[in-house]
Write a protein that holds these residues in place. Sequence first.
Motif, PDB file in Angstrom:
ATOM      1  N   ALA A   1     -16.569   4.232  -7.749  1.00  0.00           N
ATOM      2  CA  ALA A   1     -16.652   3.461  -6.521  1.00  0.00           C
ATOM      3  C   ALA A   1     -15.450   2.530  -6.374  1.00  0.00           C
ATOM      4  CB  ALA A   1     -17.941   2.654  -6.496  1.00  0.00           C
ATOM      5  N   MET A   2     -15.050   1.927  -7.489  1.00  0.00           N
ATOM      6  CA  MET A   2     -13.901   1.026  -7.433  1.00  0.00           C
ATOM      7  C   MET A   2     -12.633   1.786  -7.072  1.00  0.00           C
ATOM      8  SD  MET A   2     -12.447  -1.560 -10.351  1.00  0.00           S
ATOM      9  CE  MET A   2     -11.019  -2.590 -10.001  1.00  0.00           C
ATOM     10  N   LEU A   3     -12.471   3.003  -7.611  1.00  0.00           N
ATOM     11  CA  LEU A   3     -11.292   3.794  -7.298  1.00  0.00           C
ATOM     12  C   LEU A   3     -11.260   4.165  -5.819  1.00  0.00           C
ATOM     13  CD1 LEU A   3      -8.781   5.353  -8.235  1.00  0.00           C
ATOM     14  CD2 LEU A   3     -10.272   7.295  -8.735  1.00  0.00           C
ATOM     15  N   ALA A   4     -12.403   4.507  -5.264  1.00  0.00           N
ATOM     16  CA  ALA A   4     -12.464   4.899  -3.854  1.00  0.00           C
ATOM     17  C   ALA A   4     -12.115   3.746  -2.928  1.00  0.00           C
ATOM     18  CB  ALA A   4     -13.863   5.422  -3.522  1.00  0.00           C
ATOM     19  N   VAL A   5     -12.363   2.520  -3.353  1.00  0.00           N
ATOM     20  CA  VAL A   5     -12.043   1.355  -2.529  1.00  0.00           C
ATOM     21  C   VAL A   5     -10.627   0.852  -2.804  1.00  0.00           C
ATOM     22  CG1 VAL A   5     -12.678  -1.036  -2.011  1.00  0.00           C
ATOM     23  CG2 VAL A   5     -14.470   0.686  -2.349  1.00  0.00           C
ATOM     24  N   TYR A   6     -10.251   0.794  -4.089  1.00  0.00           N
ATOM     25  CA  TYR A   6      -8.991   0.170  -4.469  1.00  0.00           C
ATOM     26  C   TYR A   6      -7.788   1.027  -4.089  1.00  0.00           C
ATOM     27  CZ  TYR A   6      -5.623  -2.451  -7.252  1.00  0.00           C
ATOM     28  OH  TYR A   6      -4.546  -3.199  -7.643  1.00  0.00           O
ATOM     29  N   PHE A   7      -7.889   2.340  -4.263  1.00  0.00           N
ATOM     30  CA  PHE A   7      -6.738   3.215  -3.999  1.00  0.00           C
ATOM     31  C   PHE A   7      -6.286   3.115  -2.533  1.00  0.00           C
ATOM     32  CE2 PHE A   7      -4.440   6.917  -5.866  1.00  0.00           C
ATOM     33  CZ  PHE A   7      -3.649   7.183  -4.760  1.00  0.00           C
ATOM     34  N   PRO A   8      -7.178   3.313  -1.533  1.00  0.00           N
ATOM     35  CA  PRO A   8      -6.713   3.168  -0.138  1.00  0.00           C
ATOM     36  C   PRO A   8      -6.255   1.757   0.190  1.00  0.00           C
ATOM     37  CG  PRO A   8      -8.825   4.315  -0.241  1.00  0.00           C
ATOM     38  CD  PRO A   8      -8.582   3.744  -1.586  1.00  0.00           C
ATOM     39  N   ALA A   9      -6.952   0.743  -0.368  1.00  0.00           N
ATOM     40  CA  ALA A   9      -6.559  -0.637  -0.075  1.00  0.00           C
ATOM     41  C   ALA A   9      -5.166  -0.924  -0.622  1.00  0.00           C
ATOM     42  CB  ALA A   9      -7.578  -1.610  -0.670  1.00  0.00           C
ATOM     43  N   ALA A  10      -4.874  -0.451  -1.836  1.00  0.00           N
ATOM     44  CA  ALA A  10      -3.542  -0.670  -2.413  1.00  0.00           C
ATOM     45  C   ALA A  10      -2.471   0.046  -1.617  1.00  0.00           C
ATOM     46  CB  ALA A  10      -3.531  -0.203  -3.866  1.00  0.00           C
ATOM     47  N   ALA A  11      -2.778   1.248  -1.115  1.00  0.00           N
ATOM     48  CA  ALA A  11      -1.794   1.997  -0.323  1.00  0.00           C
ATOM     49  C   ALA A  11      -1.504   1.297   0.999  1.00  0.00           C
ATOM     50  CB  ALA A  11      -2.303   3.413  -0.073  1.00  0.00           C
ATOM     51  N   VAL A  12      -2.538   0.771   1.648  1.00  0.00           N
ATOM     52  CA  VAL A  12      -2.351   0.091   2.929  1.00  0.00           C
ATOM     53  C   VAL A  12      -1.585  -1.210   2.743  1.00  0.00           C
ATOM     54  CG1 VAL A  12      -3.548  -1.058   4.825  1.00  0.00           C
ATOM     55  CG2 VAL A  12      -4.369   1.146   3.982  1.00  0.00           C
ATOM     56  N   ILE A  13      -1.943  -1.993   1.739  1.00  0.00           N
ATOM     57  CA  ILE A  13      -1.290  -3.279   1.521  1.00  0.00           C
ATOM     58  C   ILE A  13       0.160  -3.082   1.098  1.00  0.00           C
ATOM     59  CG2 ILE A  13      -1.304  -5.346   0.082  1.00  0.00           C
ATOM     60  CD1 ILE A  13      -4.332  -5.172   0.040  1.00  0.00           C
ATOM     61  N   ALA A  14       0.431  -2.051   0.272  1.00  0.00           N
ATOM     62  CA  ALA A  14       1.812  -1.807  -0.166  1.00  0.00           C
ATOM     63  C   ALA A  14       2.714  -1.433   1.001  1.00  0.00           C
ATOM     64  CB  ALA A  14       1.834  -0.698  -1.217  1.00  0.00           C
ATOM     65  N   GLY A  15       2.166  -0.820   2.052  1.00  0.00           N
ATOM     66  CA  GLY A  15       2.963  -0.457   3.213  1.00  0.00           C
ATOM     67  C   GLY A  15       3.009  -1.502   4.291  1.00  0.00           C
ATOM     68  N   SER A  16       2.393  -2.648   4.065  1.00  0.00           N
ATOM     69  CA  SER A  16       2.388  -3.715   5.057  1.00  0.00           C
ATOM     70  C   SER A  16       3.512  -4.697   4.760  1.00  0.00           C
ATOM     71  CB  SER A  16       1.033  -4.439   5.056  1.00  0.00           C
ATOM     72  OG  SER A  16       0.824  -5.071   3.800  1.00  0.00           O
ATOM     73  N   ALA A  17       3.581  -5.735   5.583  1.00  0.00           N
ATOM     74  CA  ALA A  17       4.623  -6.752   5.418  1.00  0.00           C
ATOM     75  C   ALA A  17       4.256  -7.811   4.389  1.00  0.00           C
ATOM     76  CB  ALA A  17       4.899  -7.423   6.764  1.00  0.00           C
ATOM     77  N   ILE A  18       3.128  -7.655   3.728  1.00  0.00           N
ATOM     78  CA  ILE A  18       2.708  -8.623   2.716  1.00  0.00           C
ATOM     79  C   ILE A  18       3.564  -8.434   1.472  1.00  0.00           C
ATOM     80  CG2 ILE A  18       0.780  -9.464   1.341  1.00  0.00           C
ATOM     81  CD1 ILE A  18      -1.092  -8.358   3.442  1.00  0.00           C
ATOM     82  N   SER A  19       3.941  -9.538   0.850  1.00  0.00           N
ATOM     83  CA  SER A  19       4.759  -9.486  -0.362  1.00  0.00           C
ATOM     84  C   SER A  19       3.875  -9.107  -1.553  1.00  0.00           C
ATOM     85  CB  SER A  19       5.438 -10.838  -0.591  1.00  0.00           C
ATOM     86  OG  SER A  19       6.189 -10.810  -1.785  1.00  0.00           O
ATOM     87  N   THR A  20       3.757  -7.823  -1.812  1.00  0.00           N
ATOM     88  CA  THR A  20       2.966  -7.318  -2.929  1.00  0.00           C
ATOM     89  C   THR A  20       3.804  -6.329  -3.720  1.00  0.00           C
ATOM     90  OG1 THR A  20       2.060  -5.549  -1.577  1.00  0.00           O
ATOM     91  CG2 THR A  20       0.785  -7.585  -1.702  1.00  0.00           C
ATOM     92  N   GLY A  21       3.420  -6.114  -4.966  1.00  0.00           N
ATOM     93  CA  GLY A  21       4.124  -5.176  -5.826  1.00  0.00           C
ATOM     94  C   GLY A  21       3.324  -3.902  -6.020  1.00  0.00           C
TER      95      GLY A  21
END
Length: 356
Positions: A1-21
């Motif tokens: 369940a964590m993988l299903a939530v975290y993977f898309p969230a990490a992909a979306v945030i990494a492609g946004s203007a937020i300063s994330t690694g």
Amino acid sequence: AMLAVYFPAAAVIAGSAISTGLFVPMLLIGCLIGRMVGLATVHLAARWAGEGSTGIFLSPSPWAWIDPGVFALFGAAAFMGGTTRLTMSLAVIMLEMSNDVRMLLPVLVAIGTAKCVADAVTPALYHGQLALKAVPYLNEAPAAAVSLDLLPVSRLMASPVVTFRERMAVSHLRRVLRDTTHNGFPVVRTTQQGQVVVGLITRPVVMALLRHDLQVEAAGRRSRSAAPPAPTYGDLSRVHVSPAQQRAISEQQLAVLQAAAGDEAAEALGNGSGSAAADTGQTEGGREIDLQPYVNTSALTVDEGFSAERTYILLRTLGLRHITIVDRGNHPKGMITRKDLLGYRLDEAVQQFQMT
């Protein structure tokens, strides 16, 4: 369940203007995938051996010696190795995380296997981002179907080249910066043999000089205001500036370009000598800027018959942005940049060279 939530969230945030690694998300995603695959493999092996699927990691089960956390470690190493193509440095990081030297061999096997599979399927993550952003990245070897040793660099250069003299009219400099997008301009000196290259000046340096000229002009209109000092090499080479300074620089650059339009309108109202002045960089009674103190006299130049292969190596190994192409008399013939050495440009130049 964590993988299903975290993977898309990490992909979306990494492609946004937020300063994330991407480092920690790749480790966590690899841990989740590795633990999931490892547990599923052990359960299948236990079921194939005729044992129950519950309590297989508890004593007295023969699978009790297996630590499920090891699967997460191997998964993180494999996922990150396949994504970034890191090898030895990643193995050291994983070894430090586990604090167990016995994990070195399986971690190396996981990283090596993941890298080999990923190399056969897709480019590395960061290389893919370079291609997506159209960054002119040069690989270790030219991306051409044939050798470039016999291809002269004159087949790849951009010509004719926009040049500056050592003393240039302010209006001409403004016009060139407004009408072109070039980042480097060869500086020439008029001799008995014609115009010879003496160095290179970059667009940011010229823009800084024009901004200083606007400040001097504004101070001249205010009789009590002292003219600002001429910019030094330290001012021109400054990389990190505050947000307020950056906004001021942007406003001054806009003022320079607007002044170029004003110069052109004033010349159009004159006696028709404006076009000739634009071609030569001279204006009657106009202000001039001495570019000589700011010219990079050590800028690299190569002959127009120089090998395209060697030019590629020079640009890549020396980290250059552009090279001036000259003839045997040191007269400017063109410019070569990283964009001129991308794969499709090389293929086009080779085809045209073979046809002739």
